[in-house]
Design a protein around this motif. Structure first.
Motif, PDB file in Angstrom:
ATOM      1  N   ASN A 241     -50.993  31.403   4.024  1.00 30.58           N
ATOM      2  CA  ASN A 241     -50.885  30.316   5.016  1.00 30.58           C
ATOM      3  C   ASN A 241     -49.591  29.529   4.870  1.00 30.58           C
ATOM      4  N   TYR A 242     -49.103  29.408   3.620  1.00 29.69           N
ATOM      5  CA  TYR A 242     -47.942  28.554   3.350  1.00 29.69           C
ATOM      6  C   TYR A 242     -46.628  29.151   3.853  1.00 29.69           C
ATOM      7  N   LYS A 243     -46.709  30.406   4.352  1.00 25.58           N
ATOM      8  CA  LYS A 243     -45.494  30.989   4.936  1.00 25.58           C
ATOM      9  C   LYS A 243     -45.424  30.739   6.440  1.00 25.58           C
ATOM     10  N   SER A 244     -46.511  30.226   7.001  1.00 25.68           N
ATOM     11  CA  SER A 244     -46.539  30.014   8.453  1.00 25.68           C
ATOM     12  C   SER A 244     -45.686  28.811   8.827  1.00 25.68           C
ATOM     13  N   SER A 245     -45.501  28.647  10.149  1.00 25.23           N
ATOM     14  CA  SER A 245     -44.634  27.563  10.629  1.00 25.23           C
ATOM     15  C   SER A 245     -45.169  26.178  10.249  1.00 25.23           C
ATOM     16  N   ILE A 246     -46.458  26.090   9.913  1.00 26.17           N
ATOM     17  CA  ILE A 246     -47.008  24.778   9.519  1.00 26.17           C
ATOM     18  C   ILE A 246     -46.369  24.291   8.224  1.00 26.17           C
ATOM     19  N   TRP A 247     -46.119  25.218   7.319  1.00 23.75           N
ATOM     20  CA  TRP A 247     -45.674  24.829   5.981  1.00 23.75           C
ATOM     21  C   TRP A 247     -44.220  25.156   5.675  1.00 23.75           C
ATOM     22  N   LYS A 248     -43.661  26.045   6.501  1.00 23.10           N
ATOM     23  CA  LYS A 248     -42.347  26.612   6.179  1.00 23.10           C
ATOM     24  C   LYS A 248     -41.308  25.544   5.781  1.00 23.10           C
ATOM     25  N   ASP A 249     -41.156  24.514   6.639  1.00 22.11           N
ATOM     26  CA  ASP A 249     -40.106  23.532   6.353  1.00 22.11           C
ATOM     27  C   ASP A 249     -40.433  22.696   5.104  1.00 22.11           C
ATOM     28  N   ILE A 250     -41.724  22.463   4.868  1.00 23.96           N
ATOM     29  CA  ILE A 250     -42.096  21.669   3.679  1.00 23.96           C
ATOM     30  C   ILE A 250     -41.800  22.489   2.413  1.00 23.96           C
ATOM     31  N   ILE A 251     -42.166  23.752   2.440  1.00 21.22           N
ATOM     32  CA  ILE A 251     -41.875  24.625   1.282  1.00 21.22           C
ATOM     33  C   ILE A 251     -40.354  24.724   1.079  1.00 21.22           C
ATOM     34  N   GLU A 252     -39.625  24.853   2.181  1.00 13.79           N
ATOM     35  CA  GLU A 252     -38.154  24.941   2.044  1.00 13.79           C
ATOM     36  C   GLU A 252     -37.572  23.673   1.416  1.00 13.79           C
ATOM     37  N   LYS A 253     -38.158  22.542   1.800  1.00 11.63           N
ATOM     38  CA  LYS A 253     -37.682  21.272   1.234  1.00 11.63           C
ATOM     39  C   LYS A 253     -37.974  21.236  -0.279  1.00 11.63           C
ATOM     40  N   ILE A 254     -39.142  21.729  -0.664  1.00 15.23           N
ATOM     41  CA  ILE A 254     -39.477  21.741  -2.101  1.00 15.23           C
ATOM     42  C   ILE A 254     -38.529  22.699  -2.840  1.00 15.23           C
ATOM     43  N   GLU A 255     -38.200  23.818  -2.179  1.00 17.04           N
ATOM     44  CA  GLU A 255     -37.235  24.752  -2.790  1.00 17.04           C
ATOM     45  C   GLU A 255     -35.891  24.062  -2.989  1.00 17.04           C
ATOM     46  N   GLU A 256     -35.513  23.288  -1.966  1.00 20.54           N
ATOM     47  CA  GLU A 256     -34.210  22.601  -2.020  1.00 20.54           C
ATOM     48  C   GLU A 256     -34.224  21.547  -3.150  1.00 20.54           C
ATOM     49  N   ILE A 257     -35.292  20.782  -3.210  1.00 18.82           N
ATOM     50  CA  ILE A 257     -35.365  19.714  -4.219  1.00 18.82           C
ATOM     51  C   ILE A 257     -35.395  20.303  -5.640  1.00 18.82           C
ATOM     52  N   SER A 258     -36.157  21.384  -5.791  1.00 18.33           N
ATOM     53  CA  SER A 258     -36.319  21.942  -7.149  1.00 18.33           C
ATOM     54  C   SER A 258     -35.243  22.975  -7.483  1.00 18.33           C
ATOM     55  N   ARG A 259     -34.557  23.436  -6.463  1.00 15.92           N
ATOM     56  CA  ARG A 259     -33.573  24.523  -6.590  1.00 15.92           C
ATOM     57  C   ARG A 259     -34.227  25.772  -7.183  1.00 15.92           C
ATOM     58  N   LEU A 260     -35.439  26.028  -6.749  1.00 14.37           N
ATOM     59  CA  LEU A 260     -36.151  27.225  -7.206  1.00 14.37           C
ATOM     60  C   LEU A 260     -36.709  27.955  -5.986  1.00 14.37           C
ATOM     61  N   PRO A 261     -36.888  29.284  -6.098  1.00 14.08           N
ATOM     62  CA  PRO A 261     -37.376  30.030  -4.927  1.00 14.08           C
ATOM     63  C   PRO A 261     -38.909  30.142  -4.870  1.00 14.08           C
ATOM     64  N   TYR A 262     -39.457  29.923  -3.684  1.00 13.16           N
ATOM     65  CA  TYR A 262     -40.907  30.060  -3.497  1.00 13.16           C
ATOM     66  C   TYR A 262     -41.361  31.487  -3.803  1.00 13.16           C
ATOM     67  N   GLU A 263     -40.511  32.453  -3.460  1.00 18.05           N
ATOM     68  CA  GLU A 263     -40.900  33.857  -3.622  1.00 18.05           C
ATOM     69  C   GLU A 263     -41.169  34.233  -5.084  1.00 18.05           C
ATOM     70  N   ASP A 264     -40.599  33.484  -6.010  1.00 10.82           N
ATOM     71  CA  ASP A 264     -40.845  33.779  -7.420  1.00 10.82           C
ATOM     72  C   ASP A 264     -42.227  33.260  -7.807  1.00 10.82           C
ATOM     73  N   GLU A 265     -43.081  34.189  -8.197  1.00 12.72           N
ATOM     74  CA  GLU A 265     -44.476  33.809  -8.462  1.00 12.72           C
ATOM     75  C   GLU A 265     -44.646  32.737  -9.539  1.00 12.72           C
ATOM     76  N   LYS A 266     -43.618  32.586 -10.361  1.00 12.07           N
ATOM     77  CA  LYS A 266     -43.697  31.550 -11.399  1.00 12.07           C
ATOM     78  C   LYS A 266     -43.776  30.149 -10.779  1.00 12.07           C
ATOM     79  N   TYR A 267     -43.234  30.037  -9.580  1.00 11.96           N
ATOM     80  CA  TYR A 267     -43.131  28.701  -8.972  1.00 11.96           C
ATOM     81  C   TYR A 267     -44.014  28.494  -7.752  1.00 11.96           C
ATOM     82  N   SER A 268     -44.469  29.598  -7.147  1.00  7.16           N
ATOM     83  CA  SER A 268     -45.118  29.436  -5.839  1.00  7.16           C
ATOM     84  C   SER A 268     -46.384  28.579  -5.902  1.00  7.16           C
ATOM     85  N   LYS A 269     -47.177  28.741  -6.952  1.00  9.17           N
ATOM     86  CA  LYS A 269     -48.418  27.949  -7.017  1.00  9.17           C
ATOM     87  C   LYS A 269     -48.102  26.441  -7.050  1.00  9.17           C
TER      88      LYS A 269
END
Ligand code: SER
Length: 475
Positions: A241-269
């Protein structure tokens, strides 16, 4: 895959079928002290389902803000959310099965363009109160659903909310979507997890009374519910669900803030937890009820959400003292203000509440985590005892659930019962006038002594013996 505005399309569709569009009720129930949160679209409509005339008439539709606490510990997987939006349409003694089913079918196949081959339904197989719902099954067939795709199921599946809860209830028909990679089987097997429930149409005809009987309601009503997050992900072709348009920009913002990739399973949870919680926090603090973090009821849930979110931000090495949570909250406010005007109105309150609680928790979080590490090193056996749990709570502001979560990550257990006992004793002492000096964290509000009703049942469940306690649908 299809990109549409699901909420707008849904509301326009039902408007075209004569429904009045009503605003979402507040997420905190207005007139029901037995409920902490609204957990379903029908909850604010109970008086009208029981027969009181609704000022907007007999056909209604809306997007309702909902919050379910029983999913809190599952947050972090790809499909659960604490806050979610439910699309609903209602007939208050107006249309019944034929219109309800045919409109659901029309909306899914014509407006969302879901192929009929990917749909299956369940209907009620009957009990002592009502016979098998052949009527609904026949209506589904007339729409083009093949016999093999219609399952007759027991009250455990097709009675809403369930046979225990009191209030309006009835048999339902549920609609499922085939999410599997292969072609959908001709026969619908409800146990096959590739079939996911997307819509629930309840035929509310009974009231479950205190004495256990089911009496017919004044009207035969329809209550439907469709989860925005799940259906959006399906339409866009995502199983996360978190890849859908509902969450996409929020996840991207978290990626930007943390400088880590969502795709890496270490961080996605951790990212999913932060995304879910920040949205829920904004919705709760943005509600006109004025909920603030505290040690009771909704305030306690809010506190847990904020503190859990901060801990996961720390796991991502986000500088928790920076403005990261303000940036995220602003994004959520902007995204949802179109539907929930109160968010814009209460913007400053949302931001300030979040900031205050963050500062309070940040003061003790680091030390608390260190303390936990130290304790774990010296632990004999695998049980974090009540004294440690209480110290983490009392001195470092760790909600007991946070301690449990930390322990679980190391395969340890916590003596929660002992903690509760200790908590009660402590509460009793302060009630008797012991002044006690409390430091940091949760301490400030604890000085209120007997005003605190730190109730385990109330925060485990959104509501007590009323609607939604069991949060019945798998949404
Ligand atoms: N009340 C039903 C549900 O929550 C239908 O809206 O599933």
């Amino acid at each position: 895959m299809k990109q549409i505005d699901l909420k707008d399309t849904y509301l326009k569709f039902f408007e075209s079928k004569g429904h009045k569009i009503i605003p979402s009720a507040p997420i905190i129930p207005e007139n029901d002290p037995t409920c902490l949160f609204n957990t379903a679209g029908m909850q604010p409509l109970v008086p009208y389902l029981k027969g009181e005339p609704h000022p907007e008439g007999t056909r209604l539709a809306d997007v309702q803000k909902c919050f379910r606490t029983n999913d809190l510990d599952s947050i972090g997987d790809t499909t659960h959310h604490t806050f979610f939006e439910m699309l609903g349409n209602w007939s208050l003694g107006d249309y019944f099965k034929k219109e309800s089913i045919s409109w659901s079918f029309e909306f899914l196949t014509k407006y969302l363009e879901i192929p009929v081959e990917k749909l299956a339904v369940s209907v009620f197989k009957g009990n002592d109160i009502v016979p098998a719902d052949n009527e609904s099954a026949n209506i589904w067939k007339s729409q083009g659903i093949k016999e093999g795709r219609i399952a007759f199921l027991s009250e455990e599946h097709n009675w809403w909310p369930n046979m225990e809860l009191l209030g309006p209830c009835g048999p339902d028909t549920e609609i499922f979507y085939w999410r599997g990679k292969s072609v959908a089987p001709e026969t619908f097997d409800p146990e096959d997890e590739n079939w996911v429930e997307i819509w629930n149409n309840v035929f509310m005809q009974y009231n479950h009374e205190e004495d256990g009987t089911f009496t017919p309601l004044k009207n035969k009503n329809v209550d439907t519910g469709l989860g925005v997050e799940r259906v959006t992900a399906i339409l866009e072709g995502y199983s996360d669900n978190y890849k859908s348009s509902i969450w996409k920009d929020i996840i991207e913002k978290i990626e930007e803030i943390s400088r880590l990739p969502y795709e890496d399973e270490k961080y996605s949870k951790s990212m999913r937890i932060i995304a879910d919680h920040i949205r829920a926090i904004v919705m709760i603090t943005g509600d006109d009820a004025g909920i603030k973090p505290s040690n009771t009821d909704q305030g306690y849930i809010l506190r847990r959400l904020i503190r859990r979110m901060i801990r996961y931000a720390k796991k991502l090495n986000i500088d928790v003292n920076s403005n990261w949570e303000q940036e995220l909250a602003l994004m959520v406010i902007e995204k949802y203000s179109k539907y929930y005007k109160e968010l814009e109105r209460n913007k400053e309150v949302i931001l300030q509440t979040l900031k205050d609680e963050k500062i309070k928790f940040n003061r003790t979080l680091e030390h608390g985590l260190k303390e936990f590490e130290k304790v774990v090193k010296n632990l004999e056996g695998n049980l974090v005892n009540k004294d440690i749990a209480f110290r983490l709570y009392d001195t470092f502001g760790f909600p007991i659930e946070l301690t449990e979560e930390l322990a679980k990550e190391l395969n340890l257990k916590v003596d929660v019962e002992g903690f509760k006992q200790k908590f009660k004793e402590h509460q009793e002492k302060s009630r008797q006038g012991a002044t006690g000096k409390f430091k940091g964290g949760l301490a400030s509000t604890r000085r209120n002594g007997n005003k605190i009703s730190y109730s385990y049942t109330s925060f485990k469940c959104s509501i007590k013996k009323s609607f939604g306690t069991s949060c019945p649908s798998k949404r």
